[in-house]
Structures are given as structure tokens and as C-alpha cells.
Design an enzyme around this catalytic site. Structure first.
Site, PDB file in Angstrom:
ATOM      1  CG  HIS A 155      -2.131  -0.850   1.083  1.00 25.71           C
ATOM      2  ND1 HIS A 155      -2.102  -2.200   1.368  1.00 25.71           N
ATOM      3  CD2 HIS A 155      -3.394  -0.577   0.688  1.00 25.71           C
ATOM      4  CE1 HIS A 155      -3.309  -2.708   1.145  1.00 25.71           C
ATOM      5  NE2 HIS A 155      -4.113  -1.742   0.729  1.00 25.71           N
ATOM      6  CE  LYS A 159      -4.070  -0.494   4.644  1.00 23.64           C
ATOM      7  NZ  LYS A 159      -5.398   0.078   4.930  1.00 23.64           N
TER       8      LYS A 159
HETATM    9  N1  LIG Z   1     -12.723  -0.694   1.947  1.00 24.54           N
HETATM   10  C1  LIG Z   1     -12.022  -0.244   0.918  1.00 24.54           C
HETATM   11  O1  LIG Z   1     -12.137  -0.721  -0.217  1.00 24.54           O
HETATM   12  C2  LIG Z   1     -11.073   0.870   1.125  1.00 24.54           C
HETATM   13  C3  LIG Z   1     -10.921   1.384   2.362  1.00 24.54           C
HETATM   14  N2  LIG Z   1     -10.052   2.391   2.596  1.00 24.54           N
HETATM   15  C4  LIG Z   1     -10.034   2.902   3.941  1.00 24.54           C
HETATM   16  O2  LIG Z   1     -10.784   4.100   3.954  1.00 24.54           O
HETATM   17  C5  LIG Z   1     -10.223   5.016   4.890  1.00 24.54           C
HETATM   18  C6  LIG Z   1      -9.906   6.328   4.202  1.00 24.54           C
HETATM   19  O3  LIG Z   1      -8.871   6.128   3.274  1.00 24.54           O
HETATM   20  P1  LIG Z   1      -8.216   7.365   2.494  1.00 24.54           P
HETATM   21  O4  LIG Z   1      -9.276   8.135   1.821  1.00 24.54           O
HETATM   22  O5  LIG Z   1      -7.103   6.806   1.733  1.00 24.54           O
HETATM   23  O6  LIG Z   1      -7.634   8.201   3.724  1.00 24.54           O
HETATM   24  P2  LIG Z   1      -7.429   9.777   3.838  1.00 24.54           P
HETATM   25  O7  LIG Z   1      -6.493   9.986   4.968  1.00 24.54           O
HETATM   26  O8  LIG Z   1      -7.096  10.343   2.515  1.00 24.54           O
HETATM   27  O9  LIG Z   1      -8.866  10.317   4.264  1.00 24.54           O
HETATM   28  C7  LIG Z   1      -9.447  10.147   5.519  1.00 24.54           C
HETATM   29  C8  LIG Z   1     -10.369  11.309   5.750  1.00 24.54           C
HETATM   30  O10 LIG Z   1     -11.086  11.105   6.984  1.00 24.54           O
HETATM   31  C9  LIG Z   1     -11.165  12.344   7.638  1.00 24.54           C
HETATM   32  N3  LIG Z   1     -11.360  12.147   9.069  1.00 24.54           N
HETATM   33  C10 LIG Z   1     -10.460  11.791  10.010  1.00 24.54           C
HETATM   34  N4  LIG Z   1     -11.044  11.758  11.217  1.00 24.54           N
HETATM   35  C11 LIG Z   1     -12.338  12.084  11.023  1.00 24.54           C
HETATM   36  C12 LIG Z   1     -13.443  12.244  11.879  1.00 24.54           C
HETATM   37  N5  LIG Z   1     -13.333  12.078  13.193  1.00 24.54           N
HETATM   38  N6  LIG Z   1     -14.625  12.583  11.335  1.00 24.54           N
HETATM   39  C13 LIG Z   1     -14.740  12.777  10.025  1.00 24.54           C
HETATM   40  N7  LIG Z   1     -13.726  12.675   9.153  1.00 24.54           N
HETATM   41  C14 LIG Z   1     -12.534  12.332   9.661  1.00 24.54           C
HETATM   42  C15 LIG Z   1      -9.846  13.053   7.340  1.00 24.54           C
HETATM   43  O11 LIG Z   1     -10.004  14.446   7.459  1.00 24.54           O
HETATM   44  C16 LIG Z   1      -9.608  12.633   5.887  1.00 24.54           C
HETATM   45  O12 LIG Z   1     -10.162  13.579   5.014  1.00 24.54           O
HETATM   46  C17 LIG Z   1      -9.002   4.317   5.487  1.00 24.54           C
HETATM   47  O13 LIG Z   1      -9.389   3.701   6.695  1.00 24.54           O
HETATM   48  C18 LIG Z   1      -8.655   3.275   4.456  1.00 24.54           C
HETATM   49  O14 LIG Z   1      -7.997   2.164   4.993  1.00 24.54           O
HETATM   50  C19 LIG Z   1      -9.309   2.936   1.596  1.00 24.54           C
HETATM   51  C20 LIG Z   1      -9.397   2.463   0.329  1.00 24.54           C
HETATM   52  C21 LIG Z   1     -10.293   1.388  -0.011  1.00 24.54           C
HETATM   53  O1  LIG Z   2      -5.974   2.173   3.163  1.00 20.63           O
HETATM   54  C1  LIG Z   2      -6.135   1.809   1.979  1.00 20.63           C
HETATM   55  O2  LIG Z   2      -5.707   2.459   1.026  1.00 20.63           O
HETATM   56  C2  LIG Z   2      -6.907   0.588   1.722  1.00 20.63           C
HETATM   57  N1  LIG Z   2      -7.467  -0.005   2.722  1.00 20.63           N
HETATM   58  C3  LIG Z   2      -8.239  -1.200   2.666  1.00 20.63           C
HETATM   59  C4  LIG Z   2      -7.516  -2.306   3.403  1.00 20.63           C
HETATM   60  O3  LIG Z   2      -6.971  -2.064   4.484  1.00 20.63           O
HETATM   61  O4  LIG Z   2      -7.506  -3.440   2.910  1.00 20.63           O
HETATM   62  C5  LIG Z   2      -8.641  -1.561   1.260  1.00 20.63           C
HETATM   63  C6  LIG Z   2      -7.613  -1.290   0.217  1.00 20.63           C
HETATM   64  O5  LIG Z   2      -6.610  -2.233   0.340  1.00 20.63           O
HETATM   65  C7  LIG Z   2      -7.068   0.123   0.337  1.00 20.63           C
END
Ligand SMILES: NC(=O)C1=CN([C@@H]2O[C@H](COP(=O)(O)OP(=O)(O)OC[C@H]3O[C@@H](n4cnc5c(N)ncnc54)[C@H](O)[C@@H]3O)[C@@H](O)[C@H]2O)C=CC1
Ligand SMILES: O=C(O)C1=N[C@H](C(=O)O)C[C@H](O)C1
Length: 266
Positions: A155, A159
Site C-alpha cells: 500500500h 496508510k
Molecule cells: N474498503 C475499501 O475498499 C477501502 C478502504 N479504505 C479505507 O478508507 C479510509 C480512508 O482512506 P483514504 O481516503 O485513503 O484516507 P485519507 O487519509 O485520505 O482520508 C481520511 C479522511 O477522513 C477524515 N477524518 C479523520 N477523522 C475524522 C473524523 N473524526 N470525522 C470525520 N472525518 C474524519 C480526514 O479528514 C480525511 O479527510 C481508510 O481507513 C482506508 O484504509 C481505503 C481504500 C479502499
Molecule cells: O488504506 C487503503 O488504502 C486501503 N485499505 C483497505 C484495506 O486495508 O484493505 C482496502 C484497500 O486495500 C485500500
């Protein structure tokens, strides 16, 4: 068709900004409000370049749901926040679609009971990319025949959690079918701690974090004279959006908690 009213938590993030575009381009979705750690009282159109979004930003989900009529919460924030938001949403019969990680078996049991009590659908998706779901399903099929397995997840270096939710979910699906085996040499040593990665039921999980990466995983199986590698790459965050859209549509039709999109795709 009646529009599905969505509250989005994490609208400024890498995933959140993609989710806004997906909501904007889906005629039966409507952004009702957003939850952000900053910018309370502003409107989404004022903080991201999407002028069509009048939705108000809240810094607290309780207040947001007191003042907003919503069907679904999409949470794309960070692990501990996603868990907290899921519970708040369920208590108000708003259907959560959670993309964050960090749910223990005990959390999942408790939240499943809560969803069942409230008869409210909820989806936790460790990975929304359809290709990643298939990679996990294929890995589960392979593990029945090739029980020696190592997972390498790679990743971007922003992350927060390791191993990834996807790696943990893959390992969990594999343990459902795989006979437990001790992998590697019985007398192997780890001369540099961590060299063999994390261990889960004898399997090894390795986490790589580098700039330039998005989200990638290889599941490598080894047998006598052969290896099998099942690999998935997300090149950008748009890859997750068809899965987010599907989860929002499906969560409206279920009355229990579902953990993993593999349980809702045919
Ligand atoms: N399930 C999936 O397919 C995927 C899941 N993810 C997960 O999604 C999450 C976000 O990933 P990214 O967008 O890459 O991270 P990022 O760091 O770019 O965005 C996270 C956002 O959450 C906001 N945030 C933090 N604390 C908060 C709160 N208390 N209330 C509201 N907003 C808050 C931050 O200001 C930031 O804008 C991570 O946990 C990541 O692991 C990421 C990619 C795919
Ligand atoms: O943080 C990420 O970027 C992602 N988080 C998810 C995970 O922890 O598996 C999904 C994807 O891999 C991207």
C-alpha cells in the site's frame, strides 16, 4: 425511483473525494450531509470543487443525524472512527456502509447483534474493489488444495493500519477451508525480528508501504514443485467506487450486518 439520502464521513480524503464524484454521477443517490473532522458549518461545495453539492458539513455524527434525514452513512475516515460511526448510525436506524478496518471478532459479534436488534442493514467492506473480492474468493478456493500460503500486501505510505483489512479478511476466508499447517522449516529462526512477517494460523502476512503504490495484494501458494500466485492491483481509488455504489444499494434491502462484499455479489 426514490433517491437514497447519503451522509458521507471523510469527504476530503482520497476515498471521500472519489465517493463524492460517484454520488454526483448516480441519479438515485443524493448527498444529504457530510461529516468531517474540520469545516463544520461550511458546505461541501465550499471545500471541494463540486459546485452542485449544497450539503452541510458537521463535525459530529450525532448532531448531523439529529438534523438530517438520511438513509445511509458511508464512512471512509479511519479505523477507530469508522467503528464508532457504525454504532451511532445503527442506533438511529441509518444504514452504515463502512470502508474502514480494525474490527475484531468480538466487535463483529456485538455489531451484528445490534444490527439484528434494530433490524437495520449494515455493510463492512474491507475492500470495495470487485477484483479484490474475486482475488479473495479464488484464494479461498486454492487454499483447500495448497495449504502453504503467504500474503504480501502493498500500500501507499499514508496508510495507518497494518496488515491491511483485505489481508486479514483473505486470511480469515482461507482459515475457513485450510487445514492448519506449520509453514517453513520447523527450526527456522528470525535473525532480524519481523523478517518472516506477521503470523496468523501458521500463515505469513507481509506489509509493504511505499510512495507510488495504491492498494495491491499477492497471495502466493506453494506445493511440491509448483507455486500459484493470485494477484490484484488497484491503480486508483475509482476502482473501489462500483463496490461502494453496490453496497449502498444493497444495504437498503437487508436487515442484518454483512462483513465483506463477497457475501453480496452472486
Ligand atoms: N474498503 C475499501 O475498499 C477501502 C478502504 N479504505 C479505507 O478508507 C479510509 C480512508 O482512506 P483514504 O481516503 O485513503 O484516507 P485519507 O487519509 O485520505 O482520508 C481520511 C479522511 O477522513 C477524515 N477524518 C479523520 N477523522 C475524522 C473524523 N473524526 N470525522 C470525520 N472525518 C474524519 C480526514 O479528514 C480525511 O479527510 C481508510 O481507513 C482506508 O484504509 C481505503 C481504500 C479502499
Ligand atoms: O488504506 C487503503 O488504502 C486501503 N485499505 C483497505 C484495506 O486495508 O484493505 C482496502 C484497500 O486495500 C485500500
Amino acid at each position: 425511483m426514490e433517491k437514497i439520502r447519503i451522509v458521507l464521513a471523510g469527504p476530503r480524503g482520497k476515498m471521500g473525494t472519489e465517493a463524492l464524484k460517484m454520488i454526483e454521477s448516480t441519479p438515485h443517490f443524493e448527498l444529504a450531509a457530510a461529516v468531517d473532522s474540520r469545516n463544520g458549518g461550511k458546505r461541501i461545495k465550499d471545500i471541494v470543487g463540486l459546485p452542485s453539492f449544497e450539503a452541510l458539513i458537521y463535525e459530529d455524527l450525532h448532531v448531523c443525524l439529529d438534523e438530517t434525514v438520511a438513509d445511509v452513512l458511508i464512512d471512509l475516515t479511519k479505523p477507530e472512527i469508522g467503528k464508532k460511526h457504525l454504532e451511532i448510525a445503527l442506533e438511529r436506524n441509518v444504514r452504515p456502509v463502512i470502508g474502514t478496518t480494525g474490527f475484531s471478532d468480538e466487535d463483529l459479534r456485538r455489531l451484528s447483534d445490534l444490527a439484528a436488534d434494530r433490524q437495520t442493514g449494515a455493510i463492512i467492506a474491507p475492500n470495495f474493489a470487485i477484483g479484490a473480492i474475486l482475488m479473495m474468493k479464488f484464494s479461498q478456493m486454492a487454499a483447500k488444495y495448497l495449504p502453504h500460503v503467504e500474503i504480501i500486501e502493498k500500500h501507499h505510505d499514508q496508510k495507518l493500519d497494518a496488515p491491511s483489512g483485505t489481508a486479514l479478511k483473505t486470511a480469515q476466508l482461507i482459515t475457513e477451508v485450510r487445514e492448519s499447517v506449520k509453514q517453513g522449516h520447523p527450526e527456522e529462526t528470525e535473525d532480524l525480528p519481523g523478517a518472516r512477517g506477521a503470523e496468523l494460523d501458521g500463515m505469513r502476512i507481509h506489509s509493504v508501504r511505499l510512495p507510488g503504490l495504491v492498494a495491491h495484494q499477492e497471495v502466493i501458494f506453494g506445493g511440491e514443485g509448483q507455486t500459484l500466485t493470485i494477484k490484484h492491483d488497484s491503480m486508483n481509488r475509482a476502482s473501489f467506487m462500483p463496490g461502494v455504489k453496490l453496497a449502498v444499494e444493497r444495504v437498503m434491502k437487508i436487515d442484518q450486518l454483512v462483513y465483506g462484499l463477497e457475501n453480496i455479489i452472486e
